[in-house]
Motif scaffolding. Structure first.
Motif, PDB file in Angstrom:
ATOM      1  N   GLU A  56       0.823  -1.201   0.000  1.00  0.00           N
ATOM      2  CA  GLU A  56       0.000   0.000   0.000  1.00  0.00           C
ATOM      3  C   GLU A  56       0.862   1.260   0.000  1.00  0.00           C
ATOM      4  N   THR A  57       2.009   1.200   0.673  1.00  0.00           N
ATOM      5  CA  THR A  57       2.951   2.314   0.581  1.00  0.00           C
ATOM      6  C   THR A  57       3.430   2.485  -0.857  1.00  0.00           C
ATOM      7  N   GLY A  58       3.702   1.376  -1.529  1.00  0.00           N
ATOM      8  CA  GLY A  58       4.113   1.434  -2.935  1.00  0.00           C
ATOM      9  C   GLY A  58       3.047   2.069  -3.805  1.00  0.00           C
ATOM     10  N   GLU A  59       1.774   1.761  -3.523  1.00  0.00           N
ATOM     11  CA  GLU A  59       0.692   2.359  -4.307  1.00  0.00           C
ATOM     12  C   GLU A  59       0.655   3.874  -4.117  1.00  0.00           C
ATOM     13  N   LEU A  60       0.823   4.320  -2.882  1.00  0.00           N
ATOM     14  CA  LEU A  60       0.842   5.760  -2.621  1.00  0.00           C
ATOM     15  C   LEU A  60       1.990   6.431  -3.359  1.00  0.00           C
ATOM     16  N   VAL A  61       3.178   5.855  -3.263  1.00  0.00           N
ATOM     17  CA  VAL A  61       4.340   6.450  -3.926  1.00  0.00           C
ATOM     18  C   VAL A  61       4.156   6.434  -5.446  1.00  0.00           C
ATOM     19  N   GLY A  62       3.548   5.377  -5.970  1.00  0.00           N
ATOM     20  CA  GLY A  62       3.264   5.352  -7.404  1.00  0.00           C
ATOM     21  C   GLY A  62       2.367   6.502  -7.811  1.00  0.00           C
ATOM     22  N   ALA A  63       1.358   6.811  -6.989  1.00  0.00           N
ATOM     23  CA  ALA A  63       0.475   7.938  -7.279  1.00  0.00           C
ATOM     24  C   ALA A  63       1.237   9.256  -7.236  1.00  0.00           C
ATOM     25  N   LEU A  64       2.163   9.402  -6.280  1.00  0.00           N
ATOM     26  CA  LEU A  64       2.953  10.630  -6.190  1.00  0.00           C
ATOM     27  C   LEU A  64       3.907  10.762  -7.371  1.00  0.00           C
ATOM     28  N   VAL A  84       8.559   0.152  -7.271  1.00  0.00           N
ATOM     29  CA  VAL A  84       7.557   0.988  -7.945  1.00  0.00           C
ATOM     30  C   VAL A  84       8.250   2.054  -8.792  1.00  0.00           C
ATOM     31  N   ALA A  85       9.275   2.693  -8.242  1.00  0.00           N
ATOM     32  CA  ALA A  85       9.996   3.721  -8.985  1.00  0.00           C
ATOM     33  C   ALA A  85      10.639   3.152 -10.242  1.00  0.00           C
ATOM     34  N   GLU A  86      11.229   1.976 -10.120  1.00  0.00           N
ATOM     35  CA  GLU A  86      11.837   1.346 -11.293  1.00  0.00           C
ATOM     36  C   GLU A  86      10.779   0.996 -12.334  1.00  0.00           C
ATOM     37  N   HIS A  87       9.609   0.572 -11.875  1.00  0.00           N
ATOM     38  CA  HIS A  87       8.508   0.270 -12.806  1.00  0.00           C
ATOM     39  C   HIS A  87       8.120   1.504 -13.600  1.00  0.00           C
ATOM     40  N   HIS A  88       8.139   2.665 -12.937  1.00  0.00           N
ATOM     41  CA  HIS A  88       7.786   3.916 -13.613  1.00  0.00           C
ATOM     42  C   HIS A  88       8.962   4.522 -14.371  1.00  0.00           C
ATOM     43  N   GLY A  89      10.136   3.959 -14.209  1.00  0.00           N
ATOM     44  CA  GLY A  89      11.305   4.466 -14.906  1.00  0.00           C
ATOM     45  C   GLY A  89      11.819   5.786 -14.373  1.00  0.00           C
ATOM     46  N   VAL A  90      11.564   6.060 -13.085  1.00  0.00           N
ATOM     47  CA  VAL A  90      11.980   7.324 -12.469  1.00  0.00           C
ATOM     48  C   VAL A  90      13.036   7.042 -11.396  1.00  0.00           C
ATOM     49  N   PRO A  91      14.200   7.688 -11.459  1.00  0.00           N
ATOM     50  CA  PRO A  91      15.230   7.494 -10.428  1.00  0.00           C
ATOM     51  C   PRO A  91      14.870   8.253  -9.153  1.00  0.00           C
ATOM     52  N   LEU A  92      13.833   7.789  -8.483  1.00  0.00           N
ATOM     53  CA  LEU A  92      13.313   8.431  -7.283  1.00  0.00           C
ATOM     54  C   LEU A  92      14.365   8.449  -6.183  1.00  0.00           C
ATOM     55  N   PHE A  93      14.509   9.599  -5.508  1.00  0.00           N
ATOM     56  CA  PHE A  93      15.443   9.706  -4.381  1.00  0.00           C
ATOM     57  C   PHE A  93      14.683   9.341  -3.115  1.00  0.00           C
ATOM     58  N   ARG A 144      -5.868  19.489 -12.367  1.00  0.00           N
ATOM     59  CA  ARG A 144      -5.636  18.143 -12.868  1.00  0.00           C
ATOM     60  C   ARG A 144      -6.377  17.134 -12.015  1.00  0.00           C
ATOM     61  N   MET A 145      -6.711  16.010 -12.625  1.00  0.00           N
ATOM     62  CA  MET A 145      -7.324  14.921 -11.874  1.00  0.00           C
ATOM     63  C   MET A 145      -6.235  14.176 -11.110  1.00  0.00           C
ATOM     64  N   LEU A 146      -6.575  13.696  -9.917  1.00  0.00           N
ATOM     65  CA  LEU A 146      -5.631  12.940  -9.136  1.00  0.00           C
ATOM     66  C   LEU A 146      -5.623  11.478  -9.556  1.00  0.00           C
ATOM     67  N   PRO A 147      -4.459  10.824  -9.505  1.00  0.00           N
ATOM     68  CA  PRO A 147      -4.436   9.376  -9.774  1.00  0.00           C
ATOM     69  C   PRO A 147      -5.155   8.645  -8.656  1.00  0.00           C
ATOM     70  N   GLU A 148      -5.708   7.499  -8.972  1.00  0.00           N
ATOM     71  CA  GLU A 148      -6.438   6.737  -7.960  1.00  0.00           C
ATOM     72  C   GLU A 148      -5.466   6.012  -7.036  1.00  0.00           C
ATOM     73  N   THR A 149      -5.801   5.967  -5.760  1.00  0.00           N
ATOM     74  CA  THR A 149      -5.067   5.171  -4.792  1.00  0.00           C
ATOM     75  C   THR A 149      -6.013   4.805  -3.678  1.00  0.00           C
ATOM     76  N   ARG A 150      -5.674   3.776  -2.928  1.00  0.00           N
ATOM     77  CA  ARG A 150      -6.548   3.344  -1.861  1.00  0.00           C
ATOM     78  C   ARG A 150      -6.587   4.385  -0.746  1.00  0.00           C
ATOM     79  N   ARG A 151      -7.719   4.465  -0.074  1.00  0.00           N
ATOM     80  CA  ARG A 151      -7.822   5.347   1.083  1.00  0.00           C
ATOM     81  C   ARG A 151      -7.507   4.527   2.327  1.00  0.00           C
ATOM     82  N   THR A 152      -6.297   4.726   2.834  1.00  0.00           N
ATOM     83  CA  THR A 152      -5.858   3.921   3.981  1.00  0.00           C
ATOM     84  C   THR A 152      -5.678   4.767   5.218  1.00  0.00           C
ATOM     85  N   ALA A 153      -5.977   6.042   5.124  1.00  0.00           N
ATOM     86  CA  ALA A 153      -5.820   6.915   6.295  1.00  0.00           C
ATOM     87  C   ALA A 153      -6.937   7.928   6.290  1.00  0.00           C
TER      88      ALA A 153
END
Length: 293
Positions: free
Chosen positions: A98-106, A143-152, A284-293
């Protein structure tokens, strides 16, 4: 933002940690604060989770819902032209996925960095099991590698600000955690509460990645001193908003108690300058992610 622009911003953010001077981040909490910081010359923007929560009427500690977090992050990313790193506290969610899903949305919003902490175990008040953050870091990296972004990924340990540890045992616990987070995929280590110059220098020397320290408190050492100790990233954290709120309190007290307005008039943007911080843009529209908080 195109994929090429996104990657370029991410690569630029990595390079900022390897310059001749530490990367100084006066943390933002909304679009206006981010633009003011950018106009002051900041080469990147990092959010403060506490300040973002306070600005929206919540206490710190993952009390801010995911929709609000994503909306605020999107507005900051859209408002500036420099790289943006987002503080996601302990990662939200019930598990690493679920953390990965949030970061993917960001990442889809354009974020190029993440700050994530081990924090306290809510049940005991002690430091959370380090394995939890290691798993979340590994998920974020995938997740970052899947998106091809060198996330710090800036991994934070709260060993210095959580009761139960002191002295050399605290230093060792923080360093052991830091090294394990690097093994899991972290690009940098953040240790709020690490303030002793000898310990800062020892920590920086022992790490294979940039060390980030917190200076959002009175009497913090200056950037040149921290550079000499080996620090590569300096965060003002929620100290920026704490100072702004304190100044607002003084303005309000002067107006209400004295009927005077000098403090407000001494340092303020003109309406034209404030409007000039922004350009018109459609939402802009927000990407979908689960509501966990």
């Amino acid at each position: 933002m195109s994929n090429e622009q996104h990657t370029a911003r991410a690569q630029a953010f990595h390079r900022l940690h390897a310059g001749s001077a530490p990367l100084i981040l006066p943390n933002a909490w909304d679009a206006a604060s981010a633009r003011v910081i950018e106009k002051a010359g900041a080469p990147a923007i990092a959010t403060s989770s506490a300040a973002m929560a306070w600005a929206l009427g919540y206490p710190d500690g993952e009390q801010l819902g995911l929709d609000d977090l994503l909306t605020a992050s999107r507005r900051i990313i859209d408002a500036v032209s420099v790289p943006v790193s987002v503080d996601v506290e302990r990662g939200y969610g019930r598990d690493a996925d679920e953390t990965g899903e949030l970061v993917g949305a960001l990442i889809q919003l354009g974020a190029v960095g993440i700050n994530i902490e081990d924090g306290k175990d809510p049940a005991t008040g002690r430091l959370a099991d380090a394995r939890i953050l290691r798993d979340r870091i590994a998920s974020i990296r995938a997740v970052a590698e899947h998106h091809g972004v060198p996330l710090f990924i800036n991994a934070r340990t709260d060993a210095y600000i959580t009761p139960g540890l002191s002295g050399e045992a605290r230093f060792k616990e923080a360093l052991d955690r830091a090294r394990s987070f690097v093994e899991a995929g972290a690009d940098g280590i953040f240790v709020p509460g690490l303030a002793d110059s000898t310990e800062i220098a020892r920590f920086a020397t022992a790490l294979p990645v940039p060390l980030n320290v917190y200076v959002g408190y009175p009497g913090a050492p200056d950037a040149n001193t921290l550079r000499e100790l080996g620090v590569r990233r300096i965060s003002l954290g929620c100290g920026t908003m704490q100072a702004v709120l304190a100044h607002l309190a003084r303005i309000a007290e002067e107006a209400l108690a004295q009927g005077r307005f000098e403090l407000m008039g001494e340092h303020m943007l003109t309406v034209a300058e404030a409007n000039g911080l922004f350009t018109s843009s459609s939402p802009r529209m927000l990407p979908e992610t689960r509501r966990t908080a």
